[in-house]
Scaffold this motif. Sequence first.
Motif, PDB file in Angstrom:
ATOM      1  N   SER A   1      -8.347   4.970  -9.322  1.00 24.09           N
ATOM      2  CA  SER A   1      -9.066   3.945  -8.560  1.00 24.09           C
ATOM      3  C   SER A   1      -9.069   2.597  -9.266  1.00 24.09           C
TER       4      SER A   1
ATOM      5  N   TRP B   1       0.560   1.147  -4.622  1.00 26.52           N
ATOM      6  CA  TRP B   1      -0.787   1.501  -5.054  1.00 26.52           C
ATOM      7  C   TRP B   1      -0.823   2.915  -5.626  1.00 26.52           C
TER       8      TRP B   1
ATOM      9  N   ILE C   1       0.838  -1.206   0.000  1.00 21.31           N
ATOM     10  CA  ILE C   1       0.000   0.000   0.000  1.00 21.31           C
ATOM     11  C   ILE C   1       0.870   1.252   0.000  1.00 21.31           C
TER      12      ILE C   1
ATOM     13  N   TYR D   1      -1.359   3.287   4.756  1.00 17.59           N
ATOM     14  CA  TYR D   1      -2.148   4.192   3.910  1.00 17.59           C
ATOM     15  C   TYR D   1      -1.927   5.656   4.287  1.00 17.59           C
TER      16      TYR D   1
ATOM     17  N   VAL E   1      -6.017   0.134  -8.294  1.00 18.03           N
ATOM     18  CA  VAL E   1      -6.148  -0.696  -7.096  1.00 18.03           C
ATOM     19  C   VAL E   1      -7.073  -1.875  -7.375  1.00 18.03           C
TER      20      VAL E   1
ATOM     21  N   LYS F   1      -5.275  -4.500  -9.457  1.00 18.98           N
ATOM     22  CA  LYS F   1      -4.318  -5.241  -8.622  1.00 18.98           C
ATOM     23  C   LYS F   1      -5.052  -6.273  -7.765  1.00 18.98           C
TER      24      LYS F   1
ATOM     25  N   PHE G   1      -3.202   5.718  -5.902  1.00 17.64           N
ATOM     26  CA  PHE G   1      -4.497   6.159  -5.395  1.00 17.64           C
ATOM     27  C   PHE G   1      -5.136   7.244  -6.264  1.00 17.64           C
TER      28      PHE G   1
END
Length: 301
Positions: free
Chosen positions: A40, A35, A31, A297, A43, A46, A37
Amino acid sequence: MYTKTILLITSMRPTQWPKNIVVFTAFFFSINEGWNFTDSSDVFIKFIQVVIVFLFFCFLSGALYILNDIKDVDFDRNHPLKRFRPIADKQISKNLGIIFSSSIILLLVCISYVMNRDLAYCLLVYSIITLLYSFTLKKIVILDVFIIAVGFVIRVIAGAIILGVPISIWLYLCTGLGALILAFSKRRVELILGGDQSLEYRSVFKYYSLRMIDYFIWLVSASLVLSYSIYSYSASNLPDNRFMLITIPLAIFGIFRFLFLLRNGKVKVQPEDIFFRDKILLLTIVIWVTTSISILYLYRG
């Protein structure tokens, strides 16, 4: 035909498939750096990729379970519980089991090769070591347990490969050590339940004793605590503020709780089931996962 299909699926032991959830390790622990962000869909893609790998290992391990049952059919017929398995109970022929499982293994390796060549190699290596375990290696003391741990590490590697993200060597080590604890715990429970008849089910039990297994479990548990602590402090993909150190007490408590339940006879033949049956242990895992994901995150790079 419908009945045979149900029996084949039963022989694949779907109750064991949740073990393959370790393929999500790289997904969660990337994360902080893996990722995107701002997109969208990235993610989501994945996540779907890892789900596919999870399903691959579910069907692959299931097919290998069938081959293992064929190999051990004579022993299983003398076992109080395993004698009810479809192959041991002669509800499915050996030939059908071989054709079905071999077809699944070949199909999965071919499909994975199209997706990612390295992923296919992981599935192939996993299949080979599992077959070696079924036919030979499970008769060699200590190595029998290490092979099980290697299988879990391969799953984690496969999850990292499909995502194309690197994860710390310490996380691989934690996975292997955790798997060793579960494997030794399984041997401990089997040895207690089998008593004097244990050798009839596993010849390797003539080399094991409860004292030896307990020593190994405590040694591996201490190594796991140390490895996770080093990972939380030094892994390059973790936040620089070292906030992951907060999760160490949770990990230690979870390990100690499992050992407590093991010593008090609460852990059964499938040790991983205790994670869902014991509310305190389950709550600890949920808090640990939530805390880890939140830190990764909120303080992502």
